[in-house]
Write a protein that holds these residues in place. Sequence first.
Motif, mmCIF file in Angstrom:
data_model
loop_
_atom_site.group_PDB
_atom_site.id
_atom_site.type_symbol
_atom_site.label_atom_id
_atom_site.label_comp_id
_atom_site.label_asym_id
_atom_site.label_seq_id
_atom_site.Cartn_x
_atom_site.Cartn_y
_atom_site.Cartn_z
ATOM 1 N N ASP A 1 0.837 -1.204 0.000
ATOM 2 C CA ASP A 1 0.000 0.000 0.000
ATOM 3 C C ASP A 1 0.868 1.249 0.000
ATOM 4 O O ASP A 1 0.883 2.008 0.980
ATOM 5 N N PRO A 2 1.612 1.481 -1.072
ATOM 6 C CA PRO A 2 2.526 2.630 -1.093
ATOM 7 C C PRO A 2 1.821 3.969 -0.941
ATOM 8 O O PRO A 2 2.429 4.936 -0.471
ATOM 9 N N SER A 3 0.556 4.051 -1.319
ATOM 10 C CA SER A 3 -0.169 5.316 -1.194
ATOM 11 C C SER A 3 -0.691 5.554 0.218
ATOM 12 O O SER A 3 -1.110 6.663 0.559
ATOM 13 N N GLY A 4 -0.697 4.510 1.045
ATOM 14 C CA GLY A 4 -1.200 4.654 2.411
ATOM 15 C C GLY A 4 -2.675 4.971 2.486
ATOM 16 O O GLY A 4 -3.115 5.742 3.344
ATOM 17 N N THR A 5 -3.476 4.357 1.607
ATOM 18 C CA THR A 5 -4.900 4.691 1.540
ATOM 19 C C THR A 5 -5.820 3.471 1.642
ATOM 20 O O THR A 5 -7.034 3.631 1.762
ATOM 21 N N LYS A 6 -5.276 2.274 1.589
ATOM 22 C CA LYS A 6 -6.125 1.088 1.446
ATOM 23 C C LYS A 6 -6.525 0.490 2.796
ATOM 24 O O LYS A 6 -5.786 0.593 3.778
ATOM 25 N N PRO A 7 -7.696 -0.138 2.842
ATOM 26 C CA PRO A 7 -8.092 -0.849 4.062
ATOM 27 C C PRO A 7 -7.108 -1.979 4.358
ATOM 28 O O PRO A 7 -6.546 -2.586 3.438
ATOM 29 N N ILE A 8 -6.921 -2.255 5.629
ATOM 30 C CA ILE A 8 -5.943 -3.252 6.063
ATOM 31 C C ILE A 8 -6.640 -4.423 6.737
ATOM 32 O O ILE A 8 -7.473 -4.245 7.624
ATOM 33 N N HIS A 9 -6.261 -5.615 6.296
ATOM 34 C CA HIS A 9 -6.702 -6.871 6.902
ATOM 35 C C HIS A 9 -5.476 -7.514 7.537
ATOM 36 O O HIS A 9 -4.515 -7.845 6.846
ATOM 37 N N VAL A 10 -5.492 -7.691 8.844
ATOM 38 C CA VAL A 10 -4.406 -8.382 9.535
ATOM 39 C C VAL A 10 -4.863 -9.791 9.872
ATOM 40 O O VAL A 10 -5.908 -9.977 10.505
ATOM 41 N N SER A 11 -4.090 -10.773 9.428
ATOM 42 C CA SER A 11 -4.371 -12.158 9.783
ATOM 43 C C SER A 11 -3.237 -12.632 10.692
ATOM 44 O O SER A 11 -2.111 -12.864 10.250
#
Length: 321
Positions: free
Chosen positions: A227-237
């Motif tokens: 996510d180089p733009s720092g804009t996307k939702p994050i899913h942590v598994s």
Amino acid sequence: MDKSSTSAIGTCRKLGVVGIPISKGQRRNGTEKGPQTLRDGGLLERLRKFGCEITDHGDVTLDCIDDDIPYGNVKNPRNIAMGSLRAADVVEKCLRTEGRCLAIGGDHSMAIGTIMGHARVQPDMVVLWIDAHADINTPLTSDSGNMHGMPLAFVAEELAPFVPPLPGWEGIQPCIKVEQIAWIGLRDVDPGERKIIEKFGMSAFSMHDVDNNGIKGILKKALDAVDPSGTKPIHVSFDVDAMDPTHTPSTGTPVGGGLSVREMCFIAEELALTGRLTMLDIAEVNPNIGDPKDVSHTVSSTIDVATHFFGHRRQGFVPAN
């Protein structure tokens, strides 16, 4: 941290909780007890303390298919398919109603369903896989046939040509690209998995990388990669065996030399501060492994880390009004 980040701590935010009591993805009974064990350990009460408005959706109903014979070397394919589809539906509903979801398992095959459900709502999300293991074996590369070591192979589009059709899997389709995945904490990667990682140029950071760069540097590298733009939702598994077994002894495939609670809390706090953490999986707590002291220690470490993903900060926090 700027003032806007500080003021956000303690703000009451909605969080849906889903239990995924699955154990058929590996050989040891007990992970099906993980969701209730974490609830009994006070997970939801701790999260409420840090400003979370909790809606507990209960556990996904998983009816056991008794005649689920192996397909090739793949164990319990029909049970895992059924569980994944049901988990995906509940996670999707949770995300659409509460906006954020905590899925508590259950072995790590649970992530097939959680990633599918998340991708239905936010297809551009990125996945940080925090684990000692890569879990991207295919049925053709896996020696064990245990599906908790294969979930990423079933959700990554580029691996579809390498995954043979399995009975009951018609409804399960790849939903993310390999470029949306990054690993942190690897230290037990099978040869077939390493070949896949290198073939597709995937972003995989081992404990060797953590030792070389520090956890701050590795987290930045992982996020910049997906996510180089720092804009996307994050899913942590998050598989609890990502941490060193001294912190989480009650898990099925422990590997020494893992992340510390301190390092995991740093990861959790930094991701919380992005404001983009949408989905957290907690996998592989097994209360059948070890003595009561081991179980208590595992639950305590896991809950401590989990709260830092949703508002707990070691520097202190402002309680919600």
